[in-house]
Design an enzyme around this catalytic site. Structure first.
Site, PDB file in Angstrom:
ATOM      1  N   GLU A 105     -74.956  -9.203 -67.446  1.00 47.59           N
ATOM      2  CA  GLU A 105     -75.794  -8.725 -68.313  1.00 47.59           C
ATOM      3  C   GLU A 105     -76.807  -8.071 -67.955  1.00 47.59           C
ATOM      4  O   GLU A 105     -77.116  -6.992 -68.800  1.00 47.59           O
ATOM      5  CB  GLU A 105     -76.578 -10.131 -69.413  1.00 47.59           C
ATOM      6  N   HIS A 156     -70.873 -10.851 -69.197  1.00 45.19           N
ATOM      7  CA  HIS A 156     -71.393 -10.205 -70.125  1.00 45.19           C
ATOM      8  C   HIS A 156     -70.550  -8.704 -70.128  1.00 45.19           C
ATOM      9  O   HIS A 156     -70.803  -7.864 -69.185  1.00 45.19           O
ATOM     10  CB  HIS A 156     -72.704  -9.908 -70.082  1.00 45.19           C
ATOM     11  N   ASP A 176     -72.303  -5.071 -78.645  1.00 46.98           N
ATOM     12  CA  ASP A 176     -71.671  -4.968 -77.290  1.00 46.98           C
ATOM     13  C   ASP A 176     -69.843  -4.540 -77.700  1.00 46.98           C
ATOM     14  O   ASP A 176     -69.502  -3.774 -76.615  1.00 46.98           O
ATOM     15  CB  ASP A 176     -71.483  -6.565 -76.994  1.00 46.98           C
ATOM     16  N   ARG A 201     -74.083 -19.674 -72.312  1.00 50.94           N
ATOM     17  CA  ARG A 201     -75.606 -20.446 -72.838  1.00 50.94           C
ATOM     18  C   ARG A 201     -75.401 -20.425 -74.259  1.00 50.94           C
ATOM     19  O   ARG A 201     -74.305 -20.669 -75.013  1.00 50.94           O
ATOM     20  CB  ARG A 201     -76.508 -19.349 -72.585  1.00 50.94           C
ATOM     21  N   ASP A 202     -76.523 -20.847 -74.939  1.00 50.95           N
ATOM     22  CA  ASP A 202     -76.822 -21.534 -76.306  1.00 50.95           C
ATOM     23  C   ASP A 202     -76.489 -19.999 -77.438  1.00 50.95           C
ATOM     24  O   ASP A 202     -77.582 -19.836 -78.034  1.00 50.95           O
ATOM     25  CB  ASP A 202     -78.026 -21.962 -76.773  1.00 50.95           C
ATOM     26  N   GLU A 203     -75.433 -19.322 -77.346  1.00 49.15           N
ATOM     27  CA  GLU A 203     -75.463 -18.177 -77.957  1.00 49.15           C
ATOM     28  C   GLU A 203     -73.924 -18.010 -78.279  1.00 49.15           C
ATOM     29  O   GLU A 203     -73.717 -18.272 -79.435  1.00 49.15           O
ATOM     30  CB  GLU A 203     -76.040 -16.860 -77.005  1.00 49.15           C
ATOM     31  N   TRP A 242     -75.474  -1.166 -83.158  1.00 49.11           N
ATOM     32  CA  TRP A 242     -74.814  -2.420 -83.531  1.00 49.11           C
ATOM     33  C   TRP A 242     -74.407  -2.156 -84.810  1.00 49.11           C
ATOM     34  O   TRP A 242     -73.219  -2.443 -84.883  1.00 49.11           O
ATOM     35  CB  TRP A 242     -76.180  -3.217 -83.556  1.00 49.11           C
ATOM     36  N   ASP A 265     -70.793 -12.087 -76.637  1.00 51.55           N
ATOM     37  CA  ASP A 265     -71.631 -11.496 -75.834  1.00 51.55           C
ATOM     38  C   ASP A 265     -71.821 -12.379 -74.688  1.00 51.55           C
ATOM     39  O   ASP A 265     -72.226 -11.736 -73.676  1.00 51.55           O
ATOM     40  CB  ASP A 265     -72.992 -11.583 -76.431  1.00 51.55           C
TER      41      ASP A 265
END
Length: 923
Positions: free
Chosen positions: A763, A784, A491, A482-484, A550, A478
């Site tokens: 995003e 994104h 998506d 970052r922390d992901e 999703w 996604d």
């Protein structure tokens, strides 16, 4: 001989090379090459496959079939390690040839197929790890492993293979030479269920004269690093870094066998890379480096200790079809400047995913240089707030000697800007000359291209392409910064058709879907893991609740892959997962639609939602879920029919009719309007044919146009509505409104980020505000791909090409010109060969021109645009309208009332009477 039609080297399954495949019965495919002298309208009527296997006479199989994509393996089962050579030729005829004489093409080049280890019993090696006890909830320092071995005297190496994987991510070396060019191998899978392994030809790296050494370095990777947001969790799959490796060598001339495997005789030592994490970055201390660690002559042998054998995981060892992650491009910086605070920042001019390469660095021992990565600047400084808990910092500690060609090895970053601390350009050299960016992603084959006469639309397409590159890194993610960096299911579900055009995603996404199924089917309720696969989000943070859009990935993404590649096995393999979801996973109300009490993400990131409430959309989440449920039920009927499950097909067809009627009763008024009365709700109803009559659908379309004009052509949709609204407008006869939305520059719009210098998709529509400040929301990314799904409309509507039957064997060509776009082109490497479509408008003469190339063994339905056709609702994709043409080059010219069509351009917004009319801001 019909020599003008040539066949490319056959391919195997969805595998990128055919080396190290994981099946004993590989399906074969071949594409056709043509030139201007090739016969038109050529179609295959039969094919021959010739196979050469060791200790087996040459085999030739003649099959009467027009299929050239994923044809069955005609020979006997292949064995582990077996090598086979395969070539094909096709028989066919052209409508232009007299009496349609069937003739053979020339043989294709030989394709070399080699099997990996097909049975678990083939693995003799044992996983090995450091004997040190790991520290809980702390980063694991990378570990180095090695083993020396001597080949028998007077031997020569005929064949040598390294089969290898790790608990963590690894690099392997033979006699100091790097094995392969893969990054972050073995990649990220659902490690408890499936673990990829790789196969390498290491014969050129071995020596018969002296000792050989196999050395492997293993770091955390996804296996043990911190994953997830709000601080994340560590060591989700295990607390020990380990390697599993098996070298098998065939010696000549007698064919003697020699093998060497990981076991308790190996040694290990901590790496000079003292820390390497995906989110926080890598730290390398050159003072602890032994440059001989991966060579046969070891300087610091005293630091090496015996290893510990550990238990073998229960996960299946898999030879993946997905290509590996690689460095695919190197980019030089465009500038170096000082920030207001005095920091030094490099600008690469492109937001990308990867890591740095430092050509040369020489500083006194103990000196430290650090590199902090970020996507944007804010107030002239590095914009690190969107990174949240991720430090995204790489560090090097120098030992007083020159460091040459350094890169971090086991991390990656999303960045355009890099702040460099500890570098003095006067003494250390020019940053512009010494530092480049290495672009990393899964090394899929590029398959599709688009361009048009509008430069900003081209930039939009380029931005979506770069976002796909950055987020297709081992899994479809996604955001890469970052922390992901997780495998968000929603998506990829909405972006999959766009992705399938840009790159050949079949191997990567079908592999990932196996992880989706593995994690889903371990749950008795059939529920898909909440939002991300592999699932690393704790139940305490996000309870295991079903979600439309999703979780519908288990049905819609296999279907999108089938539509693009014609691979029934993807549907067959995922069918159990589909049934589990639609029959058990969906939480239904008494009417068979979704339980209205269940909160849904719905039209996530509606631009009207407050920054801190991204799920606060204008469209009811339950309405979105119910529309999707009606749609996936229809798709399930089609999938069941394709697979020959006639009872399921009939059941889902009946269910679809029943649910559609209940949706109409619940949401659609007698006139065709929707109670939601939003752009997303109306677009869903139009695209999924949820109305009972064409008149009701047209009433909804008129209302949709009204709402778009009220919104001043700015985007008013989120994750669900954005990919389909231009399709809905075009389908219902309003392409000019779709073009007007596309070209709006005021935020929120597709063009606004481009006016702000974006080089990837954002995003949020306003991830950066007009004053250059970053959106105050806690969640914002500048890379994104989801909102880049608009490019599917560019491919299928502006350029006008889309698959009419699975795998593009039948193609729909129906360009829709726009009032400010005078030409467009698309090229796509279909499973049958190259498709090209180029059109231009001769505006002064009101003539539309189009050049078309259709590959052999394919046909196309061509629908030339007229002003009247474009203003009418689109009929079914499978209808008989238009001109059918076969393979070859075709040119079309037709009258098109361009001046009349563009006379009312641009469409006007609806402005309240008390508001001042604003000037158009159109790209």
């Amino acid at each position: 001989m019909t020599s003008q039609i040539l066949i490319e080297t056959p391919t195997v399954e969805q595998h990128s090379t055919g080396f190290g495949i994981g099946t004993a019965t590989p399906r074969l495919s071949w594409r056709f090459l043509t030139d201007d002298s090739s016969p038109r309208d050529w179609e295959q009527t039969a094919y021959e496959v010739q196979i050469v296997r060791s200790r087996v006479p040459e085999e030739t199989y003649h099959v009467s079939s027009n299929t050239s994509v994923l044809v069955p393996w005609p020979s006997g089962l292949l064995q582990s390690r077996e090598i086979a050579q395969v070539r094909v030729r096709a028989y066919g005829c052209s409508a232009s040839e007299e009496q349609q004489a069937v003739r053979a093409t020339s043989w294709s080049p030989w394709s070399i197929i080699e099997c990996g280890l097909l049975d678990r019993a083939d693995w003799v090696a044992r996983p090995i790890a450091s004997p040190e006890e790991p520290q809980p909830d702390a980063p694991l320092r990378p570990v180095r492993f090695r083993k020396e071995f001597q080949l028998p005297a007077s031997s020569s190496v005929d064949k040598a293979r390294l089969y290898i994987t790790s608990f963590g991510v690894y690099r392997a070396f033979v006699n100091g030479h790097r094995v392969g060019d893969q990054c972050l191998a073995p990649g990220w899978t659902s490690y408890h269920h499936r673990l990829n392994y790789q196969v390498f030809d290491v014969a050129p790296l071995l020596t018969a004269e002296g000792p050989n050494v196999l050395a492997v370095e293993v770091a955390e990777g996804w296996y043990a690093t911190r994953l997830g947001f709000l601080g994340g969790r560590r060591q989700l799959y295990g607390d020990r870094l380990a390697v599993l490796a098996q070298v098998e060598i065939q010696l000549g001339p007698n064919g003697d066998q020699f093998s060497m495997c990981t076991d308790s005789t190996w040694t290990c030592t901590p790496s000079a890379i003292v820390r390497s994490e995906l989110y926080d970055g890598e730290a390398y201390d050159t003072r602890e480096e032994d440059p001989t660690w991966n060579c046969s002559h070891l300087d610091q042998a005293s630091s090496w200790v015996g290893v510990r054998e550990i238990d073998f995981q229960t996960a299946a060892l898999v030879a993946p079809d997905a290509p590996p992650v690689r460095i695919t491009e190197e980019i030089s910086p465009v500038s170096v400047h000082k920030t207001p605070s005095g920091a030094t920042v490099i600008d690469f001019g492109q937001n990308l995913v990867g890591r740095l390469r430092v050509r040369s660095l020489n500083k006194p021992s103990g000196s430290c240089v650090s590199f902090i990565h970020a996507e944007v600047l804010e107030n002239g400084e590095l914009g690190v707030r969107p990174l949240r808990y991720a430090k995204c910092t790489d560090e090097v500690v120098l030992n007083g000697t020159e460091l040459v060609d350094w890169s971090p090895q086991y991390t990656f970053h999303g960045f355009r800007f890099v702040q460099v601390n500890g570098w003095d350009e006067k003494s250390d050299g020019s940053l512009l000359l010494n530092i480049n960016a290495l672009v990393m992603h899964t090394d899929m084959t590029r398959s599709g291209w688009f361009s048009c006469s509008h430069s900003m639309v081209n930039q939009l397409h380029t931005n979506a392409l770069w976002s796909m590159r950055g987020n297709f890194l081992s899994i479809p993610t996604d955001c890469p910064q970052r922390d992901e960096r997780l495998g968000w299911t929603g998506d990829i579900q909405i972006f999959c058709p766009s992705a399938n055009f840009l790159y050949n995603t079949a191997g990567m996404l079908s592999d990932w879907l196996q992880d989706v199924a593995a994690e889903q089917l371990r749950e008795k309720d059939g529920c898909v893991p909440p939002f991300t696969v592999p699932n690393v989000i704790s139940e305490a943070l996000w309870p295991h609740t079903p979600q439309a859009v999703w979780d519908d990935v288990v049905i819609l993404t296999p279907w999108a892959l089938y539509r693009s590649y014609g691979d029934r096995d993807i549907l067959r393999r995922q069918y159990e997962s589909m049934l589990a979801w639609i029959d058990r996973g969906i939480r239904r109300g008494s009417d068979g639609l979704w339980d209205p009490e269940l909160w849904q993400l719905g039209d996530w990131l509606d631009p009207a939602a407050p920054p801190v409430e991204p799920g606060d959309a204008r469209t009811s989440g339950t309405l979105v879920a119910d529309a999707y449920l009606v749609h996936i039920t229809s798709v399930m009927s089609e999938i069941s029919q394709v697979l020959g499950h006639s009872q399921d097909a009939a059941r889902f067809k009946t269910d679809h009719e029943r649910l559609k009627a209940r949706f109409q009763a619940k949401y659609i008024t007698a006139t065709g309007l929707l109670v939601g009365d939003t752009q997303t709700a109306l677009s869903l109803a139009i695209m999924y044919d949820l109305h009972s009559t064409p008149e009701a659908a047209q009433a909804a379309a008129s209302r949709l146009v009204h709402l778009v004009r009220l919104a001043k052509f700015r985007v008013a949709t989120g994750f669900v509505g954005t990919p389909i609204i231009t399709h809905a407008l075009t389908k219902s006869g309003h392409p000019q409104i779709a073009y007007r939305m596309l070209l709006e520059k005021t935020r929120p719009s597709w063009m606004y980020p481009i006016t702000m210098g974006a080089t990837t998709m954002w995003e949020r529509w306003d991830s950066m505000l007009p004053d250059g400040s970053i959106n105050p929301g806690e969640m914002t990314s500048f890379n994104h791909y989801a909102l880049g799904s608009i490019i599917n409309w560019l491919h299928s509507t502006v350029a006008g090409v889309s698959p009419l039957s699975p795998g593009w064997k039948q193609i729909r060509v129906a360009p829709t010109p726009g009032p400010t776009i005078y030409s467009a082109e698309a090229m796509y490497d279909t499973p049958y060969g190259r498709l090209e479509c180029r059109w231009s408008m001769e505006t002064d003469a009101d003539i539309f021109h189009m050049d078309l190339l259709i590959p052999p063994n394919s046909r196309a339905q061509v629908i030339l645009p007229t002003r009247e056709k474009l203003s009418q609702p689109t009929v079914s994709r499978e209808d008989g309208e238009g001109l059918w043409v076969g393979s070859g080059r075709h040119h079309f010219s037709a009258p098109f009332e361009w001046r009349e069509y563009s006379r009312d351009w641009p469409p006007k917004p609806l402005i309240p009477i008390m508001r001042k009319i604003e000037p158009d801001y159109i790209a």
